[in-house]
Design a protein around this motif. Structure first.
Motif, PDB file in Angstrom:
ATOM      1  N   GLN A 153       0.869  -1.353  -0.223  1.00 38.20           N
ATOM      2  CA  GLN A 153      -0.381  -0.113  -0.144  1.00 38.20           C
ATOM      3  C   GLN A 153       0.998   1.071  -0.286  1.00 38.20           C
ATOM      4  O   GLN A 153       0.901   2.371  -1.007  1.00 38.20           O
ATOM      5  N   SER A 154       2.109   1.112   0.517  1.00 38.77           N
ATOM      6  CA  SER A 154       2.346   2.283   0.537  1.00 38.77           C
ATOM      7  C   SER A 154       3.258   3.093  -0.727  1.00 38.77           C
ATOM      8  O   SER A 154       3.774   3.611  -0.831  1.00 38.77           O
ATOM      9  N   GLY A 155       3.729   1.695  -1.503  1.00 38.76           N
ATOM     10  CA  GLY A 155       4.705   1.589  -2.632  1.00 38.76           C
ATOM     11  C   GLY A 155       3.007   2.882  -3.132  1.00 38.76           C
ATOM     12  O   GLY A 155       3.759   3.216  -4.306  1.00 38.76           O
ATOM     13  N   LEU A 156       2.111   1.819  -3.309  1.00 43.50           N
ATOM     14  CA  LEU A 156       0.873   2.500  -3.928  1.00 43.50           C
ATOM     15  C   LEU A 156       0.262   4.474  -4.203  1.00 43.50           C
ATOM     16  O   LEU A 156       0.341   4.464  -4.871  1.00 43.50           O
ATOM     17  N   LEU A 157       1.025   4.494  -2.097  1.00 39.86           N
ATOM     18  CA  LEU A 157       0.715   5.819  -2.604  1.00 39.86           C
ATOM     19  C   LEU A 157       1.435   6.687  -2.905  1.00 39.86           C
ATOM     20  O   LEU A 157       1.129   7.597  -3.548  1.00 39.86           O
ATOM     21  N   ASP A 158       3.432   6.418  -2.848  1.00 36.41           N
ATOM     22  CA  ASP A 158       4.264   6.540  -3.307  1.00 36.41           C
ATOM     23  C   ASP A 158       4.016   7.423  -4.611  1.00 36.41           C
ATOM     24  O   ASP A 158       4.508   8.149  -5.081  1.00 36.41           O
ATOM     25  N   GLU A 159       3.853   6.462  -5.231  1.00 33.62           N
ATOM     26  CA  GLU A 159       3.572   6.468  -6.570  1.00 33.62           C
ATOM     27  C   GLU A 159       2.087   7.239  -6.955  1.00 33.62           C
ATOM     28  O   GLU A 159       1.930   7.532  -8.256  1.00 33.62           O
ATOM     29  N   GLY A 160       1.457   7.778  -6.163  1.00 32.23           N
ATOM     30  CA  GLY A 160      -0.189   9.057  -5.719  1.00 32.23           C
ATOM     31  C   GLY A 160      -0.630   7.671  -6.973  1.00 32.23           C
ATOM     32  O   GLY A 160      -2.350   8.110  -7.443  1.00 32.23           O
TER      33      GLY A 160
END
Ligand code: ADP
Ligand code: ZN
Ligand code: MG
Length: 480
Positions: free
Chosen positions: A229-236
């Motif tokens: 989930q962190s990866g997804l949010l990091d990518e916007g």
């Protein structure tokens, strides 16, 4: 950096004699499929469920142990969905009026604990024995077993806390004898709801992870989801609300269904069952009869026995160990005014535990008084700890009392000063170099010489006395 939030939903099969709504046996060890079945748990039309009183009693115990509120009027509802392991087309569960509301464990608020029935089990192998190339088989032995479901508030913030909550619950269920809660056997099943957020005050979109079959999987699945989930949010990107399954082989979560595909269960009160009036149960009496719970025991063990945290953890994690320890401790107190509780606990948590694992039923062959006796013999210097290990193994084999065994096996400690002195003198003469090294200040040399004495006496030399005599002789020798 994001703030992870986790809420758990935990199922556990209750340890009753019979199923939740019929008189079929609740036997987790039944290997033959479709043995414990009847028209009620097979969902035949025209049959009527009857509430299992002891399942309700276990729920009350669980609720009290979790410091929850026991509702006075509870209710069973139908939860409708279709699946081949659910013969009625609905599961009897509880929706608006669960037996237990609120509660607390390890700083985590419990929302509710309700009672329901388990589904059957699909088996996706074994088609060949029916002359088929591929087929899914269904075993209804599990269908209709009493199942509790506990739901927590989203109060957990990392994988370790989630595991420790689940382990604590497992301990409590076992202490109450309410469930064996064995995760490998599917008797305890965990679902983790995981979200991450930028701010502490707002919760992110949650993802529900199913198929978690071990404590390690709880940990890994939560860690994985937080990273994903962190990866997804990091990518916007956005997190979508969905159900994912834990893949034990690939160590990843896999999407199973999105929220739009979520079931509409159409809950409604089951017309076949009367409202559940809990006032007929003597709640106060049940409360009075609850056993001492794991955390209470931890505190008391620190106070009473001054044991290390690690030892207490091992003893308390299984009620059988804790009870055994306390019986042995009381026996030891009967023999000496200076009971060495730590020594006793050490034997239970290391040697004895090893023996139990090696062969079942060891605790029965070595009653607490025998172990207490063994520890007493060590405390008195009559038995060396080196031989105690072997003696304990023999005790577990034969069920004999340690003192008799020690004599018949010739394991008494050598503590006759004259005899010991003679042996030590020989050892010094044979090891002149080590003796000289000791004089030069090498402590290792002393250990080596003690080792030689032990070897010569087959571990029988009393260690304290050996050291004293050895030091004395070495001094005398080098004074000349
Ligand atoms: P649903 O209606 O989808 O079943 P619930 O509100 O009943 O959701 O909550 C189910 C579980 O999910 C509970 O354990 C709850 O604590 C947890 N939960 C709810 N919202 C979140 C969130 N944003 N993040 C993590 N867990 C959550
Ligand atoms: Zn049945
Ligand atoms: Mg819900």
């Amino acid at each position: 950096m994001y703030i992870p939030t986790i809420g758990l939903e935990i199922h556990a099969e209750l340890k009753t004699k019979t199923k939740m709504f019929c008189s079929c046996k609740n036997d987790p060890d039944e290997k033959k499929p479709n043995t414990n079945v009847c028209p009620v748990c097979l969902g035949h039309p025209g049959t009527l469920p009857v509430i299992n009183k002891s399942a309700v009693e276990l729920m009350i115990k669980i609720g009290l142990a979790l410091r929850g509120k026991i509702t006075s009027h509870s209710q069973f509802d139908r939860k409708s969905y279709f699946y081949p392991d659910l013969p009625k087309g609905y599961q009897i569960s509880q929706y608006e009026h669960p037996i237990v509301q609120e509660g607390f464990l390890r700083d985590v608020r419990i929302t509710r604990v309700h009672l329901e029935e388990d589904a059957g089990r699909l088996v996706h192998s074994g088609a060949a024995s029916y002359g088929l190339q591929a087929a899914s088989l269904v075993d209804f032995n599990r269908a209709g077993l009493p199942l509790m479901e506990l739901v927590t508030e989203p109060d957990i913030h990392n994988a370790d806390e989630a595991v420790s909550f689940a382990k604590s619950l497992q301990e409590i269920l076992r202490y109450l004898d309410a469930s064996d809660a064995n995760m490998e056997k599917g008797q305890m099943r965990i679902e983790a709801n995981v979200s991450i957020a930028k701010e502490e005050t707002k919760l992110g979109t949650k993802v529900e992870v199913k198929n978690i079959n071990s404590f390690k999987a709880v940990h890994d699945a939560i860690r994985y989801e937080i990273e994903r989930q962190s990866g997804l949010l990091d990518e916007g990107k956005k997190i979508i609300q969905e159900t994912r399954g834990w893949d034990d082989v690939k160590n990843t979560t896999v999407s199973q269904r999105a929220k739009e595909e979520a079931n509409d269960y159409r809950y409604f009160p089951d017309p076949d069952l009367p409202p559940l009036d809990l006032s007929v149960f003597e709640i106060k009496k049940i409360k009075g009869e609850l056993p001492e719970l794991p955390d209470e025991k931890r505190y008391r063990f620190i106070e009473e026995y001054a044991l290390s945290k690690d030892l207490i953890e091992i003893l308390v994690s299984e009620r059988e160990f804790a009870d055994y320890f306390e019986e042995a401790a009381s026996e030891l107190r009967g023999r000496t005014t200076k009971p060495d509780y730590r020594l006793l606990a050490n034997y239970i948590t290391s040697d004895l535990r090893g023996l139990i694992n090696a062969e079942n039923g060891m605790l029965k062959k070595t009653p607490p008084e025998h172990l207490a006796h063994l520890v007493f013999l060590i405390q008195e210097g009559k038995l060396t700890s080196r031989l105690a290990k072997d003696l304990l193994a023999k005790m577990s084999e034969t069920g004999d009392d340690p003192e008799n065994l020690m004599k018949s096996e010739g394991m008494e400690a050598l503590s006759d000063e004259g005899e010991l002195r003679k042996i030590i003198e020989e050892v010094i003469i044979k090891n002149e170099k080590s003796a000289a090294d000791y004089k030069k200040g090498k402590q290792n040399a002393l250990q080596f010489l003690i080792g030689q004495v032990m070897a010569k006496t087959k571990g029988k030399a009393e260690p304290g006395l050996t050291k004293t005599i050895l030091e004395k002789l070495l001094k005398e020798k080098f004074l000349n």
